[in-house]
Structures are given as structure tokens and as C-alpha cells.
Scaffold this motif. Structure first.
Motif, PDB file in Angstrom:
ATOM      1  N   SER A 410       0.820  -1.210   0.000  1.00  0.00           N
ATOM      2  CA  SER A 410       0.000   0.000   0.000  1.00  0.00           C
ATOM      3  C   SER A 410       0.855   1.262   0.000  1.00  0.00           C
ATOM      4  CB  SER A 410      -0.951  -0.001   1.194  1.00  0.00           C
ATOM      5  OG  SER A 410      -0.220   0.211   2.371  1.00  0.00           O
ATOM      6  N   ASP A 411       2.095   1.158   0.457  1.00  0.00           N
ATOM      7  CA  ASP A 411       2.951   2.344   0.474  1.00  0.00           C
ATOM      8  C   ASP A 411       3.447   2.707  -0.920  1.00  0.00           C
ATOM      9  OD1 ASP A 411       2.774   2.899   3.080  1.00  0.00           O
ATOM     10  OD2 ASP A 411       4.708   2.048   3.657  1.00  0.00           O
TER      11      ASP A 411
ATOM     12  N   TRP B  19      -5.396   5.454  -5.934  1.00  0.00           N
ATOM     13  CA  TRP B  19      -5.010   4.793  -4.695  1.00  0.00           C
ATOM     14  C   TRP B  19      -6.227   4.136  -4.079  1.00  0.00           C
ATOM     15  CZ3 TRP B  19      -0.223   3.814  -3.616  1.00  0.00           C
ATOM     16  CH2 TRP B  19       0.788   4.658  -4.068  1.00  0.00           C
ATOM     17  N   PHE B  25      -7.032   9.674  -4.236  1.00  0.00           N
ATOM     18  CA  PHE B  25      -6.408  10.412  -5.315  1.00  0.00           C
ATOM     19  C   PHE B  25      -6.277   9.512  -6.540  1.00  0.00           C
ATOM     20  CE2 PHE B  25      -2.597  11.491  -7.652  1.00  0.00           C
ATOM     21  CZ  PHE B  25      -2.678  12.856  -7.801  1.00  0.00           C
ATOM     22  N   SER B  46       3.117  20.436  -5.451  1.00  0.00           N
ATOM     23  CA  SER B  46       3.092  19.385  -4.438  1.00  0.00           C
ATOM     24  C   SER B  46       1.697  18.769  -4.411  1.00  0.00           C
ATOM     25  CB  SER B  46       3.425  20.000  -3.085  1.00  0.00           C
ATOM     26  OG  SER B  46       3.574  18.985  -2.145  1.00  0.00           O
ATOM     27  N   GLY B  47       1.634  17.474  -4.389  1.00  0.00           N
ATOM     28  CA  GLY B  47       0.342  16.795  -4.345  1.00  0.00           C
ATOM     29  C   GLY B  47      -0.276  16.597  -5.707  1.00  0.00           C
ATOM     30  N   SER B  48       0.445  16.945  -6.767  1.00  0.00           N
ATOM     31  CA  SER B  48      -0.123  16.806  -8.103  1.00  0.00           C
ATOM     32  C   SER B  48       0.029  15.375  -8.642  1.00  0.00           C
ATOM     33  CB  SER B  48       0.529  17.806  -9.051  1.00  0.00           C
ATOM     34  OG  SER B  48       1.923  17.565  -9.107  1.00  0.00           O
ATOM     35  N   GLY B  49       0.654  14.519  -7.878  1.00  0.00           N
ATOM     36  CA  GLY B  49       0.719  13.102  -8.281  1.00  0.00           C
ATOM     37  C   GLY B  49       2.006  12.706  -8.976  1.00  0.00           C
ATOM     38  N   LYS B  50       3.050  13.519  -8.823  1.00  0.00           N
ATOM     39  CA  LYS B  50       4.318  13.202  -9.492  1.00  0.00           C
ATOM     40  C   LYS B  50       4.878  11.860  -8.990  1.00  0.00           C
ATOM     41  CE  LYS B  50       6.328  16.961  -7.991  1.00  0.00           C
ATOM     42  NZ  LYS B  50       5.269  17.568  -7.153  1.00  0.00           N
ATOM     43  N   SER B  51       4.945  11.737  -7.660  1.00  0.00           N
ATOM     44  CA  SER B  51       5.495  10.498  -7.097  1.00  0.00           C
ATOM     45  C   SER B  51       4.612   9.310  -7.457  1.00  0.00           C
ATOM     46  CB  SER B  51       5.622  10.614  -5.585  1.00  0.00           C
ATOM     47  OG  SER B  51       6.524  11.642  -5.276  1.00  0.00           O
ATOM     48  N   THR B  52       3.304   9.539  -7.477  1.00  0.00           N
ATOM     49  CA  THR B  52       2.387   8.467  -7.852  1.00  0.00           C
ATOM     50  C   THR B  52       2.685   7.987  -9.274  1.00  0.00           C
ATOM     51  OG1 THR B  52       0.712   9.478  -6.447  1.00  0.00           O
ATOM     52  CG2 THR B  52      -0.048   7.870  -8.065  1.00  0.00           C
ATOM     53  N   GLU B 178      12.779  14.217  -7.079  1.00  0.00           N
ATOM     54  CA  GLU B 178      13.310  15.368  -6.350  1.00  0.00           C
ATOM     55  C   GLU B 178      14.610  15.051  -5.616  1.00  0.00           C
ATOM     56  OE1 GLU B 178      10.429  17.998  -4.659  1.00  0.00           O
ATOM     57  OE2 GLU B 178       8.861  16.490  -4.886  1.00  0.00           O
ATOM     58  N   ARG B 233     -10.457  12.828  -8.263  1.00  0.00           N
ATOM     59  CA  ARG B 233     -10.553  12.616  -6.824  1.00  0.00           C
ATOM     60  C   ARG B 233     -11.942  12.056  -6.517  1.00  0.00           C
ATOM     61  NH1 ARG B 233      -7.351  13.442  -2.564  1.00  0.00           N
ATOM     62  NH2 ARG B 233      -5.622  14.606  -3.415  1.00  0.00           N
TER      63      ARG B 233
HETATM   64  N1  LIG Z   1       0.449   5.114  -0.581  1.00  0.00           N
HETATM   65  C1  LIG Z   1      -0.562   5.940  -0.793  1.00  0.00           C
HETATM   66  N2  LIG Z   1      -1.800   5.548  -0.472  1.00  0.00           N
HETATM   67  C2  LIG Z   1      -2.861   6.376  -0.699  1.00  0.00           C
HETATM   68  N3  LIG Z   1      -2.751   7.595  -1.203  1.00  0.00           N
HETATM   69  C3  LIG Z   1      -1.531   8.043  -1.548  1.00  0.00           C
HETATM   70  C4  LIG Z   1      -0.381   7.247  -1.363  1.00  0.00           C
HETATM   71  N4  LIG Z   1       0.691   7.947  -1.779  1.00  0.00           N
HETATM   72  C5  LIG Z   1       0.209   9.131  -2.210  1.00  0.00           C
HETATM   73  N5  LIG Z   1      -1.099   9.191  -2.083  1.00  0.00           N
HETATM   74  C6  LIG Z   1      -1.948  10.321  -2.470  1.00  0.00           C
HETATM   75  O1  LIG Z   1      -1.709  10.696  -3.824  1.00  0.00           O
HETATM   76  C7  LIG Z   1      -1.716  12.098  -3.936  1.00  0.00           C
HETATM   77  C8  LIG Z   1      -0.505  12.553  -4.736  1.00  0.00           C
HETATM   78  O2  LIG Z   1       0.643  12.294  -3.969  1.00  0.00           O
HETATM   79  P1  LIG Z   1       2.085  12.290  -4.591  1.00  0.00           P
HETATM   80  O3  LIG Z   1       3.027  11.902  -3.539  1.00  0.00           O
HETATM   81  O4  LIG Z   1       2.048  11.483  -5.838  1.00  0.00           O
HETATM   82  O5  LIG Z   1       2.269  13.812  -4.981  1.00  0.00           O
HETATM   83  P2  LIG Z   1       3.584  14.574  -5.414  1.00  0.00           P
HETATM   84  O6  LIG Z   1       3.258  15.311  -6.609  1.00  0.00           O
HETATM   85  O7  LIG Z   1       4.709  13.612  -5.473  1.00  0.00           O
HETATM   86  O8  LIG Z   1       3.800  15.568  -4.224  1.00  0.00           O
HETATM   87  P3  LIG Z   1       5.152  16.131  -3.605  1.00  0.00           P
HETATM   88  O9  LIG Z   1       5.646  17.157  -4.546  1.00  0.00           O
HETATM   89  O10 LIG Z   1       4.742  16.719  -2.311  1.00  0.00           O
HETATM   90  O11 LIG Z   1       6.060  14.969  -3.477  1.00  0.00           O
HETATM   91  C9  LIG Z   1      -1.807  12.687  -2.544  1.00  0.00           C
HETATM   92  O12 LIG Z   1      -3.111  13.203  -2.384  1.00  0.00           O
HETATM   93  C10 LIG Z   1      -1.581  11.528  -1.634  1.00  0.00           C
HETATM   94  O13 LIG Z   1      -2.425  11.611  -0.521  1.00  0.00           O
END
Ligand SMILES: Nc1ncnc2c1ncn2[C@@H]1O[C@H](COP(=O)(O)OP(=O)(O)OP(=O)(O)O)[C@@H](O)[C@H]1O
Ligand SMILES: [Mg+2]
Lengths: 417, 237
Positions: A410-411, B19, B25, B46-52, B178, B233
Motif C-alpha cells: 500500500s505504500d 489509490w 487520489f 506538491s500533491g499533483s501526483g508526481k510520485s504516484t 526530487e 478525486r
Molecule cells: N500510498 C498511498 N496511499 C494512498 N494515497 C496516496 C499514497 N501515496 C500518495 N497518495 C496520495 O496521492 C496524492 C498525490 O501524492 P504524490 O506523492 O504522488 O504527490 P507529489 O506530486 O509527489 O507531491 P510532492 O511534490 O509533495 O512529493 C496525494 O493526495 C496523496 O495523498
């Protein structure tokens, strides 16, 4: 293998919690194996205490009680066997030999036993071994005593040393006017004989010349020389060991003694009475095993709890492993490997603790309980216990491992920390 | 399945993911491509879903539908275990921070992906030598590398060790989330120089995420999150 090294490193990095957990499991393993050792040691040494005696006769009581006081010198007889009854039994045609035992006096912390010189030939232990003399020989004078190895060691007696016998157990009034002499010292047997002072039946009578009903007759002090002139035939004995001419006659003789009309008597087969004793001890034994098993289970649960509580801090670590290509199952495996490594170290440490403990406590246990614990290699049963603990650790660690599996799924690769 | 003619190191088509959980998200990418050897910067709030998105590209999470091809190989249809193995072989990853197993030595950290990637291990040759060659090139002193555990290194040093880990055995795609945000401006520039040089040396494609637009000129191309992805969302299906 780098993963094994990583698991070890990870354990070392958390050495304080890991160390305490391992120590807890190690202690529990040492306790469990220690209980096993004492249990089997006690059983073996009890079973080895008497052999080649067909029947033991005493006043009617429980067969275990009779066995305990006559052979193990534990507890006391409630009644005696009169000399007439003893003679009647001795005269029976089935009887090959009979050795009387008279108990009730003590010398320091050791019991005094009155018997005949035949005792030294007839008493056998550890499947037919006979008593041997380390020094001196059997008694031939009225005031001669033969002492067991532990008596000699504890009191520092040598042959020809005088000793004073006290009437009754833990009594403070000594029979000062009858000075006994050490005639012989028996070789160590690992049986209650080691802790016994053996004198002749007549000697037991002699000690009691100036006594009546447990108290000294005031103003009366018969000298040893006068005593020698007296008739010292005992009026009763505590018990007797019997050998029959043919083993086929054992039960017949036993029945007729049990039905002896003049006096309520009891004859038991030592093996049967021992078996009965196991039946009683078995409950305690099972309880002991259960409790020490419980301690092991508790320690393993503690280990699972420790792994659990570490999971949250280690989510980052798991995300890294996932990122470099580890499957979630690999992470499960890593956590289980960690648990198995801890259990393995704990089992080894536990065994080391066990042997150090045995080695350190053996003289004490031997002296205090007459229990000689053999220091030998682990029995296959104990080996199974060790393997069982490691397997149980693996199984217990499944719970935190499965949780880690879920977390790592899940992470994803995002761990906010 | 491997299409060696494709010029793309990475190709996403009609990818949808959200998720688990209510109001979770979600992310939709209709099309996104990176050519072989390209250096691409992905910009977004931040929070735009890049890491996702990076998790999807790495195959750590699987999309509900769509196609993700790395080096021409479709990842979405792969069984999870094969995807993990594929990631180990093909993709090197650098996080923002806390990249290393703190208790392991820097060299063991660098060698970690090779445990899961036999081909990459074969390409790397002697692991230790390859690791030290990389860290030399990344300007890490040998005595730094001799540290028994990685947690004794400074943040900048740790990031460089992470780059070496991503690059060992020359995987085709380097994903960096990053990697410079924990560094000061000077170290950032220096870090990027080293990262670019090593990516070129290994012939790896680079996709780096940042929210710092000032870095854009240094890349072949920069892409904004909102241009390639629509965020959802809604309740999970
Ligand atoms: N493991 C997870 N389980 C559920 N939701 C998640 C998980 N990881 C991220 N999210 C959700 O996905 C959304 C996007 O998060 P993400 O980390 O992809 O953004 P980001 O663009 O990388 O932000 P940042 O610049 O802060 O790193 C957030 O709303 C977050 O709550
Ligand atoms: Mg992010």
C-alpha cells in the motif's frame, strides 16, 4: 549472500532491543531444556536407586509412602513391624534373604539406619551394582558405623573418627554416652545411601537404653560396657527388604504378607511402587513442562511484538528494498530470516547458558538433593525442542511479516517520513 | 515483446490509476513518451501526483488500465513478480531523501539492486569495482566509502551514493524523485552535473521530478504534470 548480511547488519544496528529479545528467548530455552535435564535426570536417578530387591515390607500405609521412607529416606514410617512379625516372614519358605531396616535417628543432618551386615551385600542399585567401600569395612562391633560418601564429605569424617547419634530427626539431645566410631566409608553411589549413617540393629537398641517415650530417663546413664552386656534384640523394625528364591513366588508371598493376621503389613514390589510414584510425579512433570513451554511461547511472542513495533520505523527501508527490485515476498522472507536468525542465536545462547548452569549448579544440586545431573550432549528430544523453537519463531514472525507485506504494497514507493 | 525499433525509453498510453480507499487520489495519463537517452524534467505542484506517476512507471504500483512500456516492454500485463524483476533490471531509482539502508555500508547499498537483477549484475562485472568506479566519478572519497554504515554520510554524500546505486549495471531508465531538494543551491548544480555525466556514460535515459522550474534549462525537455495528466478525486470504483 548479501541479503543475509543485510539481515545481520539490520539486527546489529538495533542491537539493544534485539539483544534483549534474544536474551529473553535464550533464557526461556535454557529454562525449558534445564527442566528437561532435571526431569530426566531425576527419573533416571530415582529408577536407579534400588534393584534386585523383590519386595519391601513395612507397616500398612501407602505403597509409595513405604517406598519413599524405606528406600529414599523421605518422610517417616507411621508404624513399625514387630520383631515377631519380622521373624515370621523371615522364616517363610519363599524367602531367600531378608534385610531389616530401622530408621528414626539422625546424625547431624543425615539419617541413621539400623540394619544387618547383610545389607552391604543385598542392597543393589543401578541395575545390580553392589555397594563398595571407599575406606574401611562393614561394622563388626556394636558401636561401629558405616557412613555414606556424602556424609563423609560433608562432615569431614575419616575411618576411626568418633560420632554421636541423635535420637529422632532434627533432635538436639544427643546420645552422648554412646560414642560410635566410623568403621567404613562407602563409595559414592548417587543414591540416598550416600547420605546415610548405617549401624547395626543392636546399635539402634543400644542408643535407646536410657530413653523412654522420646525423653531421657532422668538420672540414668548406662555405660557402654554395661550396654554390651544387655540383650539388644530389637522389639521392632521399620521395614525389610526381601529377596525370594524364585521370582514366581513373589506374588504369593506378597499376598500372604498383606493378609498377615497378627498385624497390618504391606509388601510392595519396588518397580510397581516406582511406577505409581511416576504416576503422581507425572502431573507435576507435565505442569513443569507446560509452564516452561509457556515461558518459551511468551519469549517468542515478545520477539514478534518487537518486530511489529519496529515495522513503522522500517517502512522507509522496505520502500527502498521494493525500489531496487525486491518482491513483497522477499521482504516477508527478510523479516522471517531476521526472526530465525534471532531464534538461532537465542537457542545457541540458551544451550550455552544451560551447560554453564548445569556445570555451576551440579555440585549444589548433588549435595542438596542427591541428584546427579549428567552433563552429556543434547538428547534428540532436546535437539527437537531447539529446532521447534526456531520453527516457532519463523511461524510467529509470519504475523509481522504479513503486515510488512501489506504495508509495502500500500505504500508503493512513497513513504512520508 | 521487446520492440528494439522503438525510439522510446518510456511510453504511457491511456493510463488510469487511483489509490485504494474512498475519495482516493486518482490519475489519468493519456499519452506520455520519453525518447532513448533523453533527459526530461517533470514539473508539478506538491500533491499533483508526481510520485504516484513514478510509482506506476517503476511498476511498484499497477494502473487499473492502460499501457506502460519501458524500453518497449509492456509492464502492465506482467505478473507482479516479473514486474519487480523487470524493475530491478531496467530502472534505477533515486529518492528525495533517505535513499539508503542506514545500517548497511555504502558499497552494500550500491550493490543492492544487483541482488535482484542477474543481467544487471553480469553487466556490472565485479560489483565492488564497479561501485567504486562510480563513486569515484561522483566525487566520493574512498574513505567516505569505507564508512561501515551509510547513515554516517552527509545528505549530499548519501544522494550521490544513491545515484551510484541507480546507475550500477547501467539500467536503461533512471527515475529521480526530487533528488536535489535536500541540497543547497551549490550542491544542487554540482549534483546535476554529476548525474548527467553518469547517465550519459551509462547511456541511460533520465526522468527527474521537481517543483523547481529553475532547473528546466538544464534538461533536454521539461514537462508539466498538468499537461500530461488529469487528476481525479472520485470514489474508488
Ligand atoms: N500510498 C498511498 N496511499 C494512498 N494515497 C496516496 C499514497 N501515496 C500518495 N497518495 C496520495 O496521492 C496524492 C498525490 O501524492 P504524490 O506523492 O504522488 O504527490 P507529489 O506530486 O509527489 O507531491 P510532492 O511534490 O509533495 O512529493 C496525494 O493526495 C496523496 O495523498
Ligand atoms: Mg513526491
Amino acid at each position: 549472500m548479501i541479503l543475509l548480511r543485510l539481515a545481520l547488519r539490520s539486527l546489529i544496528a538495533r542491537r539493544l532491543t534485539v539483544g534483549l529479545t534474544i536474551f529473553a528467548v535464550a533464557l526461556s530455552v535454557a529454562l525449558f531444556l534445564g527442566v528437561e535435564k532435571v526431569r530426566t535426570g531425576a527419573k533416571a536417578s530415582f529408577g536407579d536407586t534400588i534393584s534386585d530387591t523383590d519386595l519391601i515390607v513395612g507397616a500398612r500405609s501407602g505403597s509409595v509412602q513405604l517406598l519413599l521412607y524405606s528406600v529414599f529416606r523421605i518422610g517417616n514410617a507411621t508404624n513399625n513391624v514387630t520383631w515377631e512379625s519380622y521373624q515370621d516372614i523371615a522364616a517363610r519358605p519363599e524367602v531367600d534373604w531378608i534385610v531389616p531396616i530401622s530408621l528414626g535417628d539422625s546424625h547431624r543432618q543425615f539419617r541413621v539406619m539400623g540394619t544387618t551386615a547383610e545389607y552391604f551385600e543385598r542392597y543393589k542399585y543401578r541395575s545390580g551394582r553392589a555397594l563398595g567401600f571407599a575406606e574401611g569395612r562393614a561394622f563388626d562391633d556394636l558401636f561401629d558405623a558405616v557412613i555414606g560418601a556424602d556424609v563423609a564429605a560433608a562432615l569431614g569424617y575419616a575411618v576411626d573418627d568418633p560420632l554421636v547419634v541423635a535420637h529422632g530427626l532434627a533432635s538436639f539431645t544427643n546420645h552422648e554416652n554412646q560414642p560410635f566410631r566410623v568403621a567404613g566409608i562407602l563409595a559414592k553411589t548417587g543414591t540416598p545411601v550416600d547420605r546415610t549413617v548405617i549401624v547395626s540393629l543392636e546399635a539402634i537398641e543400644a542408643i535407646h537404653v536410657d530413653w523412654q517415650g522420646g525423653a531421657r530417663i532422668p538420672g540414668q546413664a548406662t555405660s557402654p560396657d554395661e550396654i554390651r552386656q544387655m540383650d539388644l534384640t530389637p522389639s521392632a523394625v521399620t521395614a525389610a527388604m526381601i529377596g525370594v528364591k524364585s521370582r514366581l513366588q513373589i506374588f504369593e508371598l506378597q499376598r500372604s504378607i498383606n493378609q498377615y493376621p497378627e498385624e497390618p503389613l504391606l509388601a510392595v514390589l519396588p518397580g510397581v511402587a516406582l511406577q505409581e510414584l511416576w504416576g503422581i510425579v507425572g502431573i507435576a512433570e507435565t505442569a513443569l513442562i507446560a509452564v516452561s513451554g509457556m515461558v518459551v511461547a511468551t519469549a517468542l511472542l515478545g520477539m514478534a511484538a518487537m518486530i511489529f513495533s519496529g515495522l513503522n520505523e522500517r517502512r522507509r527501508e522496505m520502500a527502498i528494498l521494493r525500489a531496487v527490485g525486491a518482491r513483497p515476498l522477499t521482504i516477508v522472507g527478510l523479516l522471517m530470516l531476521e526472526a530465525v536468525l534471532m531464534a538461532l542465536i537465542a537457542v545457541l545462547l540458551g544451550i550455552a547458558l544451560l551447560y554453564t548452569g548445569l556445570w555451576a549448579l551440579r555440585p549444589y544440586v548433588d549435595a542438596a538433593f542427591g541428584l546427579y545431573l549428567p552433563i552429556d550432549t543434547l538428547s534428540s528430544r532436546e535437539g527437537l525442542v531447539a529446532i521447534g523453537v526456531i520453527l516457532a519463531a519463523a511461524v510467529t514472525s509470519l504475523f509481522p511479516a504479513v503486515r510488512a507485506y501489506r504495508l509495502s504494497l500500500s505504500d508503493g514507493m512513497i513513504v512520508r517520513s | 515483446m521487446i520492440d528494439t525499433d522503438t525510439p522510446f525509453a518510456l511510453a504511457l498510453d491511456q493510463v488510469e490509476f487511483h489509490w485504494a480507499g474512498r475519495d482516493a487520489f486518482g490519475l489519468r495519463v493519456s499519452g506520455f513518451r520519453i525518447g532513448r537517452g533523453e533527459r526530461v524534467l517533470l514539473l508539478g505542484e506538491s500533491g499533483s501526483g508526481k510520485s504516484t506517476l513514478l510509482s506506476l512507471i517503476c511498476g511498484i504500483n499497477a494502473p487499473a488500465r492502460g499501457s506502460i512500456r519501458v524500453d518497449g516492454t509492456e509492464m502492465v500485463s506482467m505478473p507482479a513478480a516479473a514486474r519487480d524483476r523487470f524493475r530491478a533490471e531496467k530502472i534505477g531509482i533515486v529518492f528525495q531523501q533517505f535513499n539508503l539502508l542506514p545500517y548497511a555500508s555504502p558499497v552494500d547499498n550500491i550493490l543492492l539492486p544487483l541482488c535482484f537483477a542477474p543481467d544487471r549484475r553480469a553487466r556490472a562485472g565485479d560489483g565492488r569495482t564497479a561501485a567504486l568506479a562510480l563513486t569515484d566519478a561522483l566525487g566520493l572519497a574512498r574513505h567516505t566509502m569505507a564508512s561501515p554504515t551509510a547513515d554516517r554520510l552527509s545528505v549530499g554524500q548519501q544522494q550521490r551514493v544513491a545515484v551510484a546505486r541507480a546507475l550500477i549495471g547501467a539500467p536503461s531508465l533512471i527515475i529521480a524523485d526530487e533528488p536535489t531538494s535536500a541540497l543547497d543551491a551549490g550542491s544542487q548544480a554540482n549534483f546535476l552535473d554529476l548525474l548527467f555525466a553518469q547517465c550519459s556514460a551509462a547511456g541511460s535515459t533520465l526522468l527527474m521530478v521537481s517543483h523547481d522550474e529553475r532547473l528546466a534549462p538544464r534538461f533536454d525537455r521539461s514537462v508539466r504534470m498538468e499537461d500530461i495528466a488529469t487528476l481525479t478525486r472520485e470514489a474508488a470504483a
